[in-house]
Design a protein around this motif. Structure first.
Motif, PDB file in Angstrom:
ATOM      1  N   ASN A 120     142.080 -65.649  94.481  1.00  0.00           N
ATOM      2  CA  ASN A 120     142.230 -63.834  94.106  1.00  0.00           C
ATOM      3  C   ASN A 120     143.126 -63.913  93.169  1.00  0.00           C
ATOM      4  OD1 ASN A 120     142.644 -61.323  95.759  1.00  0.00           O
ATOM      5  ND2 ASN A 120     144.820 -61.907  94.808  1.00  0.00           N
ATOM      6  N   SER A 121     143.813 -64.965  93.418  1.00  0.00           N
ATOM      7  CA  SER A 121     144.908 -65.436  91.821  1.00  0.00           C
ATOM      8  C   SER A 121     143.752 -66.317  90.964  1.00  0.00           C
ATOM      9  CB  SER A 121     145.610 -66.784  91.593  1.00  0.00           C
ATOM     10  OG  SER A 121     145.301 -67.995  92.725  1.00  0.00           O
ATOM     11  N   LYS A 122     143.138 -66.761  90.482  1.00  0.00           N
ATOM     12  CA  LYS A 122     141.870 -66.699  89.999  1.00  0.00           C
ATOM     13  C   LYS A 122     141.551 -65.695  89.275  1.00  0.00           C
ATOM     14  CE  LYS A 122     139.494 -69.083  86.669  1.00  0.00           C
ATOM     15  NZ  LYS A 122     140.111 -70.248  86.052  1.00  0.00           N
ATOM     16  N   VAL A 123     141.090 -64.915  90.056  1.00  0.00           N
ATOM     17  CA  VAL A 123     139.770 -63.120  89.984  1.00  0.00           C
ATOM     18  C   VAL A 123     141.240 -62.515  89.246  1.00  0.00           C
ATOM     19  CG1 VAL A 123     139.039 -61.501  90.557  1.00  0.00           C
ATOM     20  CG2 VAL A 123     138.739 -63.828  91.613  1.00  0.00           C
ATOM     21  N   GLU A 124     142.185 -62.606  89.200  1.00  0.00           N
ATOM     22  CA  GLU A 124     143.276 -61.437  89.326  1.00  0.00           C
ATOM     23  C   GLU A 124     143.617 -61.760  87.702  1.00  0.00           C
ATOM     24  OE1 GLU A 124     147.782 -59.756  90.154  1.00  0.00           O
ATOM     25  OE2 GLU A 124     147.209 -61.942  90.925  1.00  0.00           O
TER      26      GLU A 124
ATOM     27  N   ASN B 126     145.412 -56.608  82.232  1.00  0.00           N
ATOM     28  CA  ASN B 126     147.435 -56.419  82.561  1.00  0.00           C
ATOM     29  C   ASN B 126     147.038 -55.255  81.766  1.00  0.00           C
ATOM     30  OD1 ASN B 126     148.080 -58.791  83.987  1.00  0.00           O
ATOM     31  ND2 ASN B 126     149.462 -59.222  81.750  1.00  0.00           N
ATOM     32  N   PRO B 127     147.383 -54.311  82.924  1.00  0.00           N
ATOM     33  CA  PRO B 127     147.392 -52.442  82.504  1.00  0.00           C
ATOM     34  C   PRO B 127     148.205 -52.373  81.169  1.00  0.00           C
ATOM     35  CG  PRO B 127     148.564 -53.010  84.027  1.00  0.00           C
ATOM     36  CD  PRO B 127     148.276 -54.028  84.025  1.00  0.00           C
ATOM     37  N   THR B 128     148.710 -51.303  80.765  1.00  0.00           N
ATOM     38  CA  THR B 128     149.780 -50.868  79.810  1.00  0.00           C
ATOM     39  C   THR B 128     150.716 -51.505  80.241  1.00  0.00           C
ATOM     40  OG1 THR B 128     150.158 -49.114  78.298  1.00  0.00           O
ATOM     41  CG2 THR B 128     150.291 -48.350  80.339  1.00  0.00           C
ATOM     42  N   SER B 129     152.062 -51.417  79.408  1.00  0.00           N
ATOM     43  CA  SER B 129     153.414 -51.314  79.412  1.00  0.00           C
ATOM     44  C   SER B 129     154.132 -50.352  79.434  1.00  0.00           C
ATOM     45  CB  SER B 129     154.276 -52.052  78.785  1.00  0.00           C
ATOM     46  OG  SER B 129     154.506 -51.979  77.421  1.00  0.00           O
ATOM     47  N   VAL B 130     153.429 -49.219  79.460  1.00  0.00           N
ATOM     48  CA  VAL B 130     153.988 -48.069  79.041  1.00  0.00           C
ATOM     49  C   VAL B 130     152.884 -46.413  79.135  1.00  0.00           C
ATOM     50  CG1 VAL B 130     155.526 -46.335  77.412  1.00  0.00           C
ATOM     51  CG2 VAL B 130     155.524 -48.765  77.049  1.00  0.00           C
TER      52      VAL B 130
END
Length: 257
Positions: A190-194, A199-203
């Motif tokens: 799971n951590s490999k797929v992640e 990453n989503p936007t920070s703001v």
């Protein structure tokens, strides 16, 4: 983003001007504080273009497939709010602090002829490694500040209609992607797929325009029920799906102080 910051600047200056004018007659305004909660389902969800995802027959997805697959995208929040009513209680300035969760994901049943999709986790000149996955889901967590205006035309009535506009500015605090594998023994990946998904936007910023119903007299506890469209102004708060418009349902409970 420049248009967004210009909008914030104009809104802030308008709030300051109204607040200064209201100080001329302190008896015309009231302060309220309370709790607020809302849920905003997306009305135009689409799948992000994630290169490592393949259909069950190992075909790369083209732009049509990404546009066709909807997946899941909705937000919900809860927080504290403060409201200052001015101009004979017909106009309200409000802000607060809120926690927002963005829930998104995609399921193999949305697009596949089978009950799994393939995730490319490793490739070289000699070998390619795939994992069979039933679904991907993500929960993204933000802390934010709403800033807005509310117009209440008949403020002295117990039941009253109002309109409201608000900008929400949310800051990323954490996110987590969960993968449901066909074989449970593969959960260690799971951590490999992640790590392979951006990453989503920070703001995360939105603009909302809502209509509502206020229950309660001036200087008494108020219950507000409201709904209306919410528009995304920033980059996506989800790494899996994307949306530009949602429809919000919100409940506020306000107490005078």
């Amino acid at each position: 983003m420049r248009k967004f910051y210009l909008l914030i600047g104009i809104l802030t200056m308008a709030c300051v001007e109204i607040q200064l004018n209201a100080q001329v007659n302190e008896n015309s305004g009231l302060w309220y504080w309370g709790v607020s909660s809302s849920i905003t389902p997306s009305v135009d969800t689409e799948l992000q273009s994630i290169d490592i995802i393949r259909s069950d027959n190992n075909d790369a997805w083209d732009d049509y497939i990404f546009d066709y697959v909807e997946g899941t995208f909705y937000t919900w929040n809860i927080g504290l709010c403060v409201e200052r009513r001015v101009l004979n209680n017909k106009l309200a300035l409000f802000s607060g602090l809120q926690y927002t969760s963005v829930v998104s994901g995609v399921d193999s049943e949305d697009y596949s002829s089978s009950d799994f999709m393939l995730i490319n986790v490793s490739s070289s000149n000699e070998t390619v490694e795939y994992l069979k996955v039933r679904s991907l889901s993500q929960n993204t967590h933000y802390i934010g500040v709403p800033i807005g205006l509310k117009y209440i035309p008949l403020s002295d009535h117990f039941v009253n209609m109002y309109i409201k506009s608000v900008v929400d500015i949310n800051f990323l605090i954490d996110h987590k992607i969960d993968t449901e594998f066909v074989n449970a023994s593969m959960e260690k990946y799971n951590s490999k797929v992640e790590s392979l998904i951006s990453n989503p936007t920070s703001v995360y910023t939105t603009f909302s325009f809502k209509g509502g119903v206020k229950l309660g007299k001036i200087g008494r506890p108020n219950i507000n029920i409201e709904m209306g469209p919410t528009f995304l102004l920033s980059d996506d708060p989800s790494s899996i799906t994307t949306s530009e418009v949602g429809f919000s349902f919100q409940l506020n409970v306000l107490l005078p102080f």
